[in-house]
Each structure stands twice: as structure tokens, then as C-alpha cells.
Design an enzyme around this catalytic site. Sequence first.
Site, PDB file in Angstrom:
ATOM      1  N   LEU A   1       4.230  12.234   1.502  1.00  0.00           N
ATOM      2  CA  LEU A   1       4.869  13.192   2.541  1.00  0.00           C
ATOM      3  C   LEU A   1       4.132  14.108   3.149  1.00  0.00           C
ATOM      4  O   LEU A   1       4.261  14.804   4.323  1.00  0.00           O
ATOM      5  CB  LEU A   1       5.886  13.943   1.546  1.00  0.00           C
ATOM      6  CG  LEU A   1       7.098  14.864   2.483  1.00  0.00           C
ATOM      7  CD1 LEU A   1       7.733  14.078   3.542  1.00  0.00           C
ATOM      8  CD2 LEU A   1       7.960  15.488   1.644  1.00  0.00           C
ATOM      9  N   ASP A   2       2.850  14.437   2.314  1.00  0.00           N
ATOM     10  CA  ASP A   2       1.923  15.823   2.934  1.00  0.00           C
ATOM     11  C   ASP A   2       1.326  15.127   4.243  1.00  0.00           C
ATOM     12  O   ASP A   2       0.847  15.779   4.732  1.00  0.00           O
ATOM     13  CB  ASP A   2       1.002  16.074   1.885  1.00  0.00           C
ATOM     14  CG  ASP A   2       0.367  14.653   1.197  1.00  0.00           C
ATOM     15  OD1 ASP A   2       1.126  13.770   0.931  1.00  0.00           O
ATOM     16  OD2 ASP A   2      -0.959  14.659   1.305  1.00  0.00           O
TER      17      ASP A   2
ATOM     18  N   GLY B   1      -4.415  -4.161  -4.366  1.00  0.00           N
ATOM     19  CA  GLY B   1      -5.523  -3.026  -4.753  1.00  0.00           C
ATOM     20  C   GLY B   1      -4.507  -1.754  -5.082  1.00  0.00           C
ATOM     21  O   GLY B   1      -3.812  -1.287  -4.340  1.00  0.00           O
ATOM     22  N   HIS B   2      -4.702  -1.372  -6.173  1.00  0.00           N
ATOM     23  CA  HIS B   2      -4.108   0.071  -6.789  1.00  0.00           C
ATOM     24  C   HIS B   2      -5.236   0.967  -7.085  1.00  0.00           C
ATOM     25  O   HIS B   2      -6.100   0.574  -7.639  1.00  0.00           O
ATOM     26  CB  HIS B   2      -3.401  -0.373  -8.171  1.00  0.00           C
ATOM     27  CG  HIS B   2      -2.320  -1.405  -8.124  1.00  0.00           C
ATOM     28  ND1 HIS B   2      -1.240  -1.364  -7.465  1.00  0.00           N
ATOM     29  CD2 HIS B   2      -2.089  -2.395  -8.982  1.00  0.00           C
ATOM     30  CE1 HIS B   2      -0.433  -2.412  -7.587  1.00  0.00           C
ATOM     31  NE2 HIS B   2      -1.067  -2.983  -8.636  1.00  0.00           N
TER      32      HIS B   2
ATOM     33  N   GLN C   1       1.648  -6.257  -3.389  1.00  0.00           N
ATOM     34  CA  GLN C   1       2.266  -6.547  -2.056  1.00  0.00           C
ATOM     35  C   GLN C   1       3.465  -5.771  -1.991  1.00  0.00           C
ATOM     36  O   GLN C   1       3.728  -4.731  -2.646  1.00  0.00           O
ATOM     37  CB  GLN C   1       2.421  -7.903  -1.881  1.00  0.00           C
ATOM     38  CG  GLN C   1       0.946  -8.621  -1.462  1.00  0.00           C
ATOM     39  CD  GLN C   1       0.102  -8.945  -3.012  1.00  0.00           C
ATOM     40  OE1 GLN C   1       0.909  -9.505  -3.701  1.00  0.00           O
ATOM     41  NE2 GLN C   1      -0.835  -8.455  -2.935  1.00  0.00           N
TER      42      GLN C   1
ATOM     43  N   GLY D   1       1.349   3.075  -2.587  1.00  0.00           N
ATOM     44  CA  GLY D   1       1.033   3.977  -3.665  1.00  0.00           C
ATOM     45  C   GLY D   1       1.777   3.745  -5.103  1.00  0.00           C
ATOM     46  O   GLY D   1       2.212   4.495  -5.617  1.00  0.00           O
ATOM     47  N   LYS D   2       1.836   2.392  -5.376  1.00  0.00           N
ATOM     48  CA  LYS D   2       2.563   1.944  -6.413  1.00  0.00           C
ATOM     49  C   LYS D   2       1.789   2.559  -7.881  1.00  0.00           C
ATOM     50  O   LYS D   2       2.468   2.879  -8.775  1.00  0.00           O
ATOM     51  CB  LYS D   2       2.923   0.632  -6.643  1.00  0.00           C
ATOM     52  CG  LYS D   2       3.796   0.244  -5.664  1.00  0.00           C
ATOM     53  CD  LYS D   2       3.903  -1.448  -5.572  1.00  0.00           C
ATOM     54  CE  LYS D   2       2.615  -2.204  -4.785  1.00  0.00           C
ATOM     55  NZ  LYS D   2       2.546  -2.254  -3.328  1.00  0.00           N
ATOM     56  N   GLY D   3       0.489   2.462  -7.489  1.00  0.00           N
ATOM     57  CA  GLY D   3      -0.165   2.694  -8.815  1.00  0.00           C
ATOM     58  C   GLY D   3      -0.010   4.170  -9.204  1.00  0.00           C
ATOM     59  O   GLY D   3       0.114   4.290 -10.680  1.00  0.00           O
TER      60      GLY D   3
ATOM     61  N   ASP E   1       0.701  -1.310   0.000  1.00  0.00           N
ATOM     62  CA  ASP E   1      -0.196  -0.121   0.163  1.00  0.00           C
ATOM     63  C   ASP E   1       0.782   1.418   0.114  1.00  0.00           C
ATOM     64  O   ASP E   1       0.551   2.265   0.713  1.00  0.00           O
ATOM     65  CB  ASP E   1      -0.960   0.077   1.028  1.00  0.00           C
ATOM     66  CG  ASP E   1      -1.672  -1.201   1.114  1.00  0.00           C
ATOM     67  OD1 ASP E   1      -2.473  -1.740   0.173  1.00  0.00           O
ATOM     68  OD2 ASP E   1      -1.897  -2.005   2.371  1.00  0.00           O
TER      69      ASP E   1
HETATM   70  P1  IMP Z   1      -2.872 -12.968   1.325  1.00  0.00           P
HETATM   71  O1  IMP Z   1      -2.049 -12.334   0.381  1.00  0.00           O
HETATM   72  O2  IMP Z   1      -4.499 -12.743   1.215  1.00  0.00           O
HETATM   73  O3  IMP Z   1      -2.455 -14.396   1.570  1.00  0.00           O
HETATM   74  O4  IMP Z   1      -2.413 -12.411   2.892  1.00  0.00           O
HETATM   75  C1  IMP Z   1      -1.217 -12.336   3.604  1.00  0.00           C
HETATM   76  C2  IMP Z   1      -0.806 -11.102   4.273  1.00  0.00           C
HETATM   77  O5  IMP Z   1      -0.365 -10.055   3.155  1.00  0.00           O
HETATM   78  C3  IMP Z   1      -1.923 -10.423   4.878  1.00  0.00           C
HETATM   79  O6  IMP Z   1      -1.118  -9.890   6.176  1.00  0.00           O
HETATM   80  C4  IMP Z   1      -2.353  -9.364   4.081  1.00  0.00           C
HETATM   81  O7  IMP Z   1      -2.996  -8.299   4.867  1.00  0.00           O
HETATM   82  C5  IMP Z   1      -1.223  -8.957   3.412  1.00  0.00           C
HETATM   83  N1  IMP Z   1      -1.486  -8.449   1.960  1.00  0.00           N
HETATM   84  C6  IMP Z   1      -1.721  -8.914   1.037  1.00  0.00           C
HETATM   85  N2  IMP Z   1      -1.803  -8.360  -0.158  1.00  0.00           N
HETATM   86  C7  IMP Z   1      -1.757  -6.754   0.355  1.00  0.00           C
HETATM   87  C8  IMP Z   1      -1.515  -5.759  -0.269  1.00  0.00           C
HETATM   88  O8  IMP Z   1      -1.998  -5.306  -1.206  1.00  0.00           O
HETATM   89  N3  IMP Z   1      -1.144  -4.719   0.552  1.00  0.00           N
HETATM   90  C9  IMP Z   1      -0.838  -4.942   1.967  1.00  0.00           C
HETATM   91  N4  IMP Z   1      -0.885  -6.077   2.363  1.00  0.00           N
HETATM   92  C10 IMP Z   1      -1.470  -7.063   1.844  1.00  0.00           C
END
Ligand code: IMP
Length: 434
Positions: free
Chosen positions: A332-333, A40-41, A224, A15-17, A13
Site C-alpha cells: 500500500l505504501d 520466488g519468495h 504463481q 508478496g506471499k512470503g 509476486d
Molecule cells: P513458467 O511458469 O516458467 O512456464 O512461465 C509461464 C508464465 O508464468 C510466464 O508469464 C512467467 O513470467 C509467469 N510466472 C511464472 N512464475 C511466476 C512467478 O512466480 N511470478 C510471476 N509470474 C510468474
Amino acid sequence: MPAIVLLGAQWGDEGKGKVTDLLGARVDYVVRYSGGNNAGHTVITPDGQKYKLHLMPSGALSPNATTVLGNGVVIDPKVLLEEMDGLAARGVDTSGLLISGDAHLIMPHHRALDRVVERYLGKARIGTTGRGIGPAYGDKVARTGIRAQDLLDPGILRQKLELVLREKNQVLTKVYNRKAIDVDAVVEEYLAYAGRLRGHIADTRAVLWDALDRGDTVLMEGAQATMLDLDHGTYPFVTSSNPVTAGACVGTGIPPARVSQVIGVIKAYTTRVGSGPFPTELFDEAGAHLLKVGDEYGTTTGRERRCGWFDAVVGRFAVRLNGITDLVVTKLDVLSGLPKVRICVAYEIGGERVETMPTTQTAFHHATPIYEELDGWWEDITKARTWSDVPANARRFLERVEELCGARISVAGVGPGRDENVIRHHLLPPAPPR
Ligand code: IMP
């Protein structure tokens, strides 16, 4: 021309998108190489429209880029088709999407097992996204997985499914007291997906080699992040794939020597969703500020993210592990308005100062942060676009981050908008005249 890797340097998370968006028209191919719809992007287009993508590469919104789901991705076809339909309804053309025939599919038993196993683990749960990611990669490693190419051969699809469900249904019914999954229903459902996805399945490796040979720019887009890497992250509180640079090569088939740039995206503070160690986690007012001002709620699950100060031990680890050439510091903001900002420069473990990632998870669980405190800034920095626009205290913060992490900061994000960035070094050289 180059193969570029773009990845998260913390726990996701970052902010890669937004960074894919920044590379914009210069990129010809955007390839996802790991993970699935656990990602999620959020991308905001020039006309201010906000898109939340889970499985589609964020390049889907760039009219010039071909989007690719590489062999390292796990694909839930139902989710993919819903996402494609959602984009089509908003006028985005996804007809050019290429899917590796070697990518594994997320099947109904993966989703069922992900949820039931998490429940069974109780307090020891990973906090997964419940999307079936771990069980799908588990079957891949156990060599009982079903791949995108199996959609092209109904006989094989049925044969593989019958074989794997023989075992999984025993586990679902006898261990977890759940309903068995019906082979016929799943075959029928997946053959319907096959009808729509058939034209997208390709030998994406060869497509990407040809693209690189032609001189096209290929962006390998991570999902991730480094600390969630199966091998290098905070195991077992990790995802089941390899989001690091090396994983980009495995997950696309692009050889390591063709990677010329690695862009690491890192937040000006730290967040994490799910369980697992997090030394700089905050439970005070500063943490509440980061959650609220940073709007730290998951794109995929809506879960509140855990928030904490910037951890330079993690940053340095990510730079060395991934060979990061450029850091993009986002949000940063969000730190604006805090009287003091802190950076974790080392850990204290059992009375000793440790400046690198602890050797064992037990030690990491016992790490307490050693902070350096810097003066904060009150100015609104969202209008800053050049280095000299950045207030002196914010610049000092960035310079210290850069020094501690060991890679140059090329861009700093100062707001959610696509133009709200301070560009210090261009991520790609300006386009040559045509
Ligand atoms: P899984 O990928 O659903 O098996 O989850 C394994 C761990 O990775 C958990 O702690 C999730 O919250 C975390 N996780 C999976 N995808 C993301 C992501 O896109 N951003 C942040 N954490 C993630």
C-alpha cells in the site's frame, strides 16, 4: 485444526512470503503444492536478514515448521540442493524437509525444450522463466514423467529416461537442431542427487493427514497466482499448474472439506511478468512510479515487471474462484505520494460495460479499463500498525477495494519489513494457553 491456503490473487509476486512469515510460529507445516523454481519468495527474518527462495517453502525459515514439497510441485533437484546448501551455509537447518515421492522431477530435456520452444514461438512466446516448468508438467500429463520416487530405484530411473529421451532427443536434434542429451550422464547426475535426497522422500499425504488429525496447523503455500492458473487464468499466457485453492488440494492430497481458511494476497496495484493481456497496464509516469518505488523486478529472473492500476474485476474473480476468506493487500505504501489513485471497476468491451471476467480471451485482449479515481495521500504510512493509523484517503481506497472484491481486508502491508503491517483482523486466532 485447520488447513489454510495462502495464494496470490493476481499474476504473481504479490508478496506471499511475507504473509507466511506473519503466520509465523502458529503454523506447524508449510507445504508447497504447485509450480517449481519458477517462483520466488523474498522473506526477511526477525534479525533483518533477507532470503530469496525459489523452491523451498518459505516456512523453511521458521524454526517450528516442518516444510513439505507436495506431489503437485515439480522439482529440479540441482536447484533444490543448491538452495538447501545456501540455507545451510547461513545456519538454516533444512534436514526436516519432506518431499512427496509423487512429485515430478525437472530433467535436463525439460530445461532445454523450455528455452528452445520459447525461441521458436518468437513474438507469440509465453515469456516463461525458462526453468523447464511447462515441459515437466507436459510429461506428467503425457505419463512420461520421472518422479522423485524414481530416484530410489536406479533401474527404473534409467528405463524411464531411456524411453522418454528416445523421443525428446529426436525432437531436440531434428526439429530444433540442438544436441542430444546423453542418458548415461543424466542417470549419473541424478543418482548423485538421489544419494542426498533419499532421506527426504516420504508419503507426504499421510504425514499431512496425521498432522491435521493431531490438530496441527497446515499452511498450503501457493506459488504463481490465480491469473496464471492453467485452467482459470489467461491461457495460454499462464503457468502449467493450478495455483488456485482447488490445486492446493490436488497438489497435497488434503481433502477440500478440511480447508477452513483461504488467504488471498493482492497488491494495491497490479504487476505481471511475461506476455499476455493486462488491461490496466500503465505506460506513463504513474507506471514508472510503481516500477521504481515498488522495486518491481523479478526475484527469479530479474526481469522488469509490467505495472498497472488495481484491477477489481480480477480481484472479484479471484475471491469467488478461490473462496478467499481474508485478503492481505500488500505494498500500500507504494501508492503514497501519487496525487490520484485509480481502481478499475469494470471493463469496456465493444462498447459494453462488463463487470466480470470476459468469457473469451479475445474479449479480454480488447478490454479497456473503466476507472474510479480516488484522492491519493502524501503521508508516510510505513509506521501505521492499526486501522486508525491509516490516513483517511488510504482507508477509503482499501474500503473500496474490499467492497468491490467481496472479501474482508484483514491485513495491509505498508513496507517491506516483517512488522510493517496494519493488522485489522488477526489471520489466526491467538494461540490457546498451553
Ligand atoms: P513458467 O511458469 O516458467 O512456464 O512461465 C509461464 C508464465 O508464468 C510466464 O508469464 C512467467 O513470467 C509467469 N510466472 C511464472 N512464475 C511466476 C512467478 O512466480 N511470478 C510471476 N509470474 C510468474
